[in-house]
Design a protein around this motif. Structure first.
Motif, short mmCIF file in Angstrom:
data_model
loop_
_atom_site.label_atom_id
_atom_site.label_comp_id
_atom_site.label_asym_id
_atom_site.label_seq_id
_atom_site.Cartn_x
_atom_site.Cartn_y
_atom_site.Cartn_z
N HIS A 35 0.44 -1.01 -0.09
CA HIS A 35 -0.25 -0.42 -0.34
C HIS A 35 0.85 1.25 0.19
O HIS A 35 0.61 2.34 -0.66
CB HIS A 35 -0.85 -0.24 0.74
CG HIS A 35 -1.32 -0.57 1.39
ND1 HIS A 35 -2.90 -0.35 0.37
CD2 HIS A 35 -2.84 -1.96 1.72
CE1 HIS A 35 -3.95 -1.35 0.98
NE2 HIS A 35 -3.46 -2.41 1.39
N GLN A 36 2.18 1.19 0.57
CA GLN A 36 2.31 2.52 0.81
C GLN A 36 3.32 2.43 -0.57
O GLN A 36 3.64 3.39 -1.05
CB GLN A 36 3.71 2.47 2.25
CG GLN A 36 4.54 3.51 1.97
CD GLN A 36 5.20 3.58 3.15
OE1 GLN A 36 5.86 2.21 4.23
NE2 GLN A 36 6.90 4.24 3.62
N GLN A 37 3.86 1.54 -0.54
CA GLN A 37 4.55 1.62 -2.51
C GLN A 37 3.45 2.11 -3.53
O GLN A 37 4.03 3.00 -4.20
CB GLN A 37 5.58 0.13 -2.70
CG GLN A 37 6.26 0.09 -1.92
CD GLN A 37 7.29 -1.11 -2.26
OE1 GLN A 37 6.78 -1.94 -3.39
NE2 GLN A 37 8.07 -1.83 -1.86
N ILE A 38 2.51 1.87 -2.90
CA ILE A 38 1.01 2.04 -4.14
C ILE A 38 1.05 3.63 -4.05
O ILE A 38 1.25 4.43 -5.38
CB ILE A 38 0.33 1.49 -4.40
CG1 ILE A 38 0.48 0.13 -5.10
CG2 ILE A 38 -0.87 1.95 -5.04
CD1 ILE A 38 -0.45 -1.17 -4.60
N GLU A 39 1.04 4.35 -3.07
CA GLU A 39 0.94 5.86 -2.40
C GLU A 39 1.54 6.63 -3.44
O GLU A 39 1.15 7.39 -4.13
CB GLU A 39 0.34 5.60 -1.13
CG GLU A 39 -0.90 5.28 -0.51
CD GLU A 39 -2.23 5.65 -1.58
OE1 GLU A 39 -2.23 7.00 -2.29
OE2 GLU A 39 -3.16 4.31 -2.27
N GLU A 40 3.21 5.85 -2.74
CA GLU A 40 4.51 7.01 -2.57
C GLU A 40 4.79 6.77 -4.85
O GLU A 40 4.99 8.26 -5.38
CB GLU A 40 5.77 6.03 -2.29
CG GLU A 40 5.65 6.60 -1.05
CD GLU A 40 7.43 5.45 -0.75
OE1 GLU A 40 7.39 5.38 -1.43
OE2 GLU A 40 7.01 5.95 0.73
N LYS A 42 2.33 6.53 -7.25
CA LYS A 42 0.75 7.52 -7.75
C LYS A 42 1.24 9.12 -7.42
O LYS A 42 0.67 9.77 -7.93
CB LYS A 42 -0.58 7.14 -6.70
CG LYS A 42 -0.96 6.00 -7.76
CD LYS A 42 -1.98 5.58 -6.60
CE LYS A 42 -2.90 4.22 -7.03
NZ LYS A 42 -3.87 3.66 -6.29
N ALA A 43 1.68 9.18 -6.18
CA ALA A 43 2.41 10.11 -5.35
C ALA A 43 3.49 10.97 -6.61
O ALA A 43 3.10 12.64 -7.22
CB ALA A 43 2.29 10.82 -4.53
N LYS A 50 -1.15 -3.67 -11.17
CA LYS A 50 -1.24 -4.67 -10.03
C LYS A 50 -1.88 -5.97 -10.37
O LYS A 50 -2.56 -6.25 -11.27
CB LYS A 50 -2.56 -4.30 -9.41
CG LYS A 50 -2.46 -2.64 -8.57
CD LYS A 50 -3.74 -2.22 -8.51
CE LYS A 50 -3.27 -1.12 -7.61
NZ LYS A 50 -4.82 -0.35 -6.60
#
Length: 62
Positions: A35-40, A42-43, A50
């Motif tokens: 989740h953290q890697q995905i959010e980073e 996207k940012a 996926k």
């Protein structure tokens, strides 16, 4: 050649700043680290691929 190796080759062919983040889902849920890697990603405007494996069984209720 397995799917992970093929996806890694795809990453290498695309320019580094456009390299997609490849995430593989295990046990029907994303880990907190994923989740953290995905959010980073996207940012930073990176594409996120996926990968979800399915059993291939048909749903009798469909």
């Amino acid at each position: 050649m397995n799917i992970k190796n093929r996806l890694m080759k795809l990453e290498q062919m695309i320019m580094p700043d456009q390299t997609p983040l490849v995430m593989i889902k295990f046990n029907d849920e994303w880990t907190p680290e994923q989740h953290q890697q995905i959010e980073e990603a996207k940012a930073h405007g990176r594409m996120v691929l996926k990968v979800v494996f399915v059993s291939g069984k048909q749903d009798d209720n469909a």
